[in-house]
Motif scaffolding. Structure first.
Motif, PDB file in Angstrom:
ATOM      1  N   MET A   1       0.814  -1.185   0.000  1.00 15.84           N
ATOM      2  CA  MET A   1       0.000   0.000   0.000  1.00 15.84           C
ATOM      3  C   MET A   1       0.861   1.253   0.000  1.00 15.84           C
ATOM      4  O   MET A   1       0.516   2.246  -0.615  1.00 15.84           O
ATOM      5  N   ASN A   2       2.017   1.202   0.669  1.00 15.55           N
ATOM      6  CA  ASN A   2       2.902   2.362   0.688  1.00 15.55           C
ATOM      7  C   ASN A   2       3.462   2.657  -0.696  1.00 15.55           C
ATOM      8  O   ASN A   2       3.710   3.807  -1.025  1.00 15.55           O
ATOM      9  N   ASP A   3       3.697   1.589  -1.514  1.00 20.36           N
ATOM     10  CA  ASP A   3       4.191   1.804  -2.860  1.00 20.36           C
ATOM     11  C   ASP A   3       3.163   2.553  -3.692  1.00 20.36           C
ATOM     12  O   ASP A   3       3.499   3.439  -4.464  1.00 20.36           O
ATOM     13  N   ILE A   4       1.911   2.200  -3.552  1.00 16.55           N
ATOM     14  CA  ILE A   4       0.851   2.879  -4.287  1.00 16.55           C
ATOM     15  C   ILE A   4       0.779   4.331  -3.841  1.00 16.55           C
ATOM     16  O   ILE A   4       0.669   5.241  -4.651  1.00 16.55           O
ATOM     17  N   THR A   5       0.871   4.559  -2.559  1.00 16.24           N
ATOM     18  CA  THR A   5       0.809   5.914  -2.029  1.00 16.24           C
ATOM     19  C   THR A   5       1.985   6.745  -2.531  1.00 16.24           C
ATOM     20  O   THR A   5       1.798   7.899  -2.920  1.00 16.24           O
ATOM     21  N   SER A   6       3.180   6.194  -2.546  1.00 15.68           N
ATOM     22  CA  SER A   6       4.342   6.955  -3.014  1.00 15.68           C
ATOM     23  C   SER A   6       4.247   7.238  -4.502  1.00 15.68           C
ATOM     24  O   SER A   6       4.632   8.319  -4.951  1.00 15.68           O
ATOM     25  N   VAL A   7       3.710   6.303  -5.276  1.00 25.71           N
ATOM     26  CA  VAL A   7       3.518   6.542  -6.704  1.00 25.71           C
ATOM     27  C   VAL A   7       2.510   7.663  -6.906  1.00 25.71           C
ATOM     28  O   VAL A   7       2.699   8.544  -7.746  1.00 25.71           O
ATOM     29  N   GLN A   8       1.439   7.638  -6.116  1.00 20.86           N
ATOM     30  CA  GLN A   8       0.431   8.685  -6.224  1.00 20.86           C
ATOM     31  C   GLN A   8       1.003  10.042  -5.822  1.00 20.86           C
ATOM     32  O   GLN A   8       0.711  11.054  -6.449  1.00 20.86           O
ATOM     33  N   LYS A   9       1.834  10.070  -4.785  1.00 22.28           N
ATOM     34  CA  LYS A   9       2.467  11.324  -4.369  1.00 22.28           C
ATOM     35  C   LYS A   9       3.390  11.846  -5.459  1.00 22.28           C
ATOM     36  O   LYS A   9       3.406  13.045  -5.742  1.00 22.28           O
ATOM     37  N   ASP A  10       4.169  10.945  -6.077  1.00 23.80           N
ATOM     38  CA  ASP A  10       5.062  11.366  -7.148  1.00 23.80           C
ATOM     39  C   ASP A  10       4.278  11.938  -8.325  1.00 23.80           C
ATOM     40  O   ASP A  10       4.657  12.955  -8.899  1.00 23.80           O
ATOM     41  N   LYS A  11       3.170  11.288  -8.666  1.00 22.27           N
ATOM     42  CA  LYS A  11       2.338  11.783  -9.758  1.00 22.27           C
ATOM     43  C   LYS A  11       1.733  13.135  -9.395  1.00 22.27           C
ATOM     44  O   LYS A  11       1.707  14.043 -10.219  1.00 22.27           O
ATOM     45  N   LEU A  12       1.273  13.270  -8.161  1.00 26.31           N
ATOM     46  CA  LEU A  12       0.704  14.541  -7.716  1.00 26.31           C
ATOM     47  C   LEU A  12       1.742  15.657  -7.782  1.00 26.31           C
ATOM     48  O   LEU A  12       1.454  16.758  -8.253  1.00 26.31           O
ATOM     49  N   MET A  13       2.960  15.378  -7.337  1.00 24.43           N
ATOM     50  CA  MET A  13       4.010  16.393  -7.382  1.00 24.43           C
ATOM     51  C   MET A  13       4.330  16.756  -8.824  1.00 24.43           C
ATOM     52  O   MET A  13       4.518  17.932  -9.144  1.00 24.43           O
ATOM     53  N   GLY A  14       4.378  15.774  -9.709  1.00 27.00           N
ATOM     54  CA  GLY A  14       4.631  16.054 -11.117  1.00 27.00           C
ATOM     55  C   GLY A  14       3.520  16.889 -11.735  1.00 27.00           C
ATOM     56  O   GLY A  14       3.777  17.840 -12.479  1.00 27.00           O
ATOM     57  N   ASP A  15       2.279  16.528 -11.423  1.00 23.18           N
ATOM     58  CA  ASP A  15       1.141  17.289 -11.933  1.00 23.18           C
ATOM     59  C   ASP A  15       1.159  18.719 -11.413  1.00 23.18           C
ATOM     60  O   ASP A  15       0.863  19.665 -12.146  1.00 23.18           O
ATOM     61  N   LEU A  16       1.502  18.878 -10.145  1.00 23.63           N
ATOM     62  CA  LEU A  16       1.560  20.221  -9.563  1.00 23.63           C
ATOM     63  C   LEU A  16       2.643  21.058 -10.235  1.00 23.63           C
ATOM     64  O   LEU A  16       2.447  22.240 -10.496  1.00 23.63           O
TER      65      LEU A  16
END
Length: 103
Positions: A1-16
């Motif tokens: 679950m942490n891997d999914i969360t970190s991937v989502q955070k990375d995508k969010l930071m990239g989108d931002l």
């Protein structure tokens, strides 16, 4: 679950980052627009972008700190329990090998 969360955070930071870059480009393109309301909107957008940049920087710093803490904890565990670490690595390797072999 942490891997999914970190991937989502990375995508969010990239989108931002993309949104901030687009907003900065929009501000540059509308810089020649005259009027008090246009200047007011540009100043508010610039203020929000600066806040978003600061928030992004803080998020990155927190992510780096967590990654360093996890790495340090893993390093300590491996040094304190070398045979357990070898056993865990062998078990994970066996499971991965079995999964790859099934295909």
């Amino acid at each position: 679950m942490n891997d999914i969360t970190s991937v989502q955070k990375d995508k969010l930071m990239g989108d931002l980052r993309v949104v901030i870059a687009d907003a900065e480009e929009l501000l540059r393109m509308t810089a020649d627009q005259a009027g008090e309301s246009a200047a007011d909107i540009r100043s508010r957008v610039q203020e929000k972008m600066n806040q978003a940049k600061a928030d992004l920087f803080n998020l990155q710093e927190a992510a780096v700190a967590k990654a360093k803490a996890a790495g340090h904890a893993t390093d300590e565990f491996v040094h304190e329990n070398p045979w357990k670490s070898i056993g865990i690595a062998a078990g994970v390797g066996l499971v991965v090998g079995l999964l790859i072999g099934r295909r």
